[in-house]
Every structure is written in structure tokens, then in C-alpha cells.
Design a protein around this motif. Structure first.
Motif: not given
Lengths: 132, 68
Positions: A90, A105, A108-109, A112
Motif C-alpha cells: 500500500w 483503493l 477495494a472499496s 467490499s
């Protein structure tokens, strides 16, 4: 007089009979209790049960606690190793280019957020299964 | 100018501490509740505070406790 006497004797006999009838159930229960106790004690003596030593319980608890603690330490060490890898990745992505970091990011956002309903559904199902 | 230049090193330390703390807490708590500790822990390392919120809502079910 003799008639009175016979009547009195009859009454006495009747009283003694009723008394014996009233006492009978109690005596039967007492007899049953005595027999039950003797049978139970016989049963106890037949199957000899050895009570484990108190120290045995203590060592069992100590061993289980020790095992759990070592498992926790191992899992935590593994997790922190994974954390170092993830956080360094990261960090590197931020140092190299901000766009790579932003893409990661964003992925991943979105991932998720998309996975959240599935996780909710699965956990709800698990809870329902365990409560049933 | 990169993102690194905009944030002082204390800020980076704080961000890493938050992510590491969140991930570790999620991992340990999910492990205690037998609810996929690795998934929650790794998700907790990637971003904050969405994993904690989702975890509290789905696994710990805080809204149910408040109703009682």
C-alpha cells in the motif's frame, strides 16, 4: 353388659383395622425407601467410580490455556506478517504513483461494498443455523 | 506533487497505526466470535472505517443489543 362388651370389642377391632389401613401406605413407602437406598448403595458399590484428582483438572486447564495462548500468538504473528506485506504494498503504491494507489483503493472499496450484502447474507444464515 | 508530499510523516504513522490497530482488533474479535478472522482482518488493513462499521453491524449486531 355382655352385649356392650362385645360391641366395644368390635369397635376396637374396627379401629385397629382402620389404623392398620391408614398406616399401611406410610410403612410401604418407608419400606420402599429402605429398599431403594440399599439397592442404590449396592449399585454404587458394583460400579466403582474413581473421582479424578483436583490436580488433574488444574493441569488440564493449564494445558488448554497454554495451547490457546500459543495458537493466538502464532495467528497474530501470521496476521502481522500479512499486515506488513499489505501495508508495505500500500505504501509502495503511494510512493510510486498516486494513481495506482487510488485505483487499488477504488477497487477495494467497490469490491467490499459489493461483497457486503453477500457477507451479511452468509453471516445471517450462519446465525440462523446456529440458533435453530 | 505526490500524495506522500501532502501528508507529513506523523500523518502516515497515524494512518498506519489506525489501519494496523483496526485490522488487529477485527482479526482478534472475529477470531473470538469464529467469524472469518482473516477476511475481517485483511479488510481492516485496507481501509477505515467501513470494515469496522460493517463488522459491528453484521457480526456483533449492535443494533440488536440497543433494542434490549
Amino acid at each position: 353388659m355382655s352385649r356392650d362388651r362385645t360391641l366395644g370389642d368390635d369397635r376396637k377391632g374396627l379401629y385397629s383395622e382402620t389404623n392398620s389401613l391408614q398406616c399401611d401406605p406410610i410403612s410401604r413407602i418407608e419400606e420402599f425407601e429402605v429398599r431403594l437406598q440399599s439397592s442404590l448403595s449396592q449399585l454404587d458399590s458394583t460400579f466403582a467410580t474413581s473421582e479424578p484428582d483436583f490436580k488433574w483438572f488444574e493441569t488440564l486447564i493449564h494445558e488448554t490455556k497454554h495451547r490457546e495462548r500459543s495458537r493466538l500468538r502464532r495467528d497474530l504473528a501470521l496476521f502481522w506478517c500479512a499486515a506488513v506485506i499489505i501495508l508495505s504494498g500500500w505504501w509502495m503504491s503511494i510512493i510510486q504513483t498516486a494513481t495506482v494507489f487510488l485505483v487499488v483503493l477504488l477497487v477495494a472499496s467497490i469490491g467490499s461494498l459489493l461483497a457486503s450484502p453477500i457477507i451479511v447474507w452468509i453471516t445471517m444464515r450462519q446465525h440462523r443455523e446456529t440458533s435453530a | 506533487m505526490t500524495t506522500q508530499g501532502q501528508l507529513p510523516w506523523e500523518g502516515w504513522v497515524l494512518v498506519i497505526a489506525i489501519l494496523l490497530g483496526q485490522g488487529t482488533w477485527l482479526f482478534l474479535d472475529a477470531r473470538k466470535h469464529s467469524a472469518w478472522p482473516w477476511l475481517w482482518g485483511i479488510w481492516g488493513l485496507i481501509q477505515a472505517p467501513i470494515p469496522t462499521i460493517v463488522y459491528l453491524l453484521t457480526v456483533r449486531k449492535i443494533w440488536k443489543r440497543k433494542k434490549r
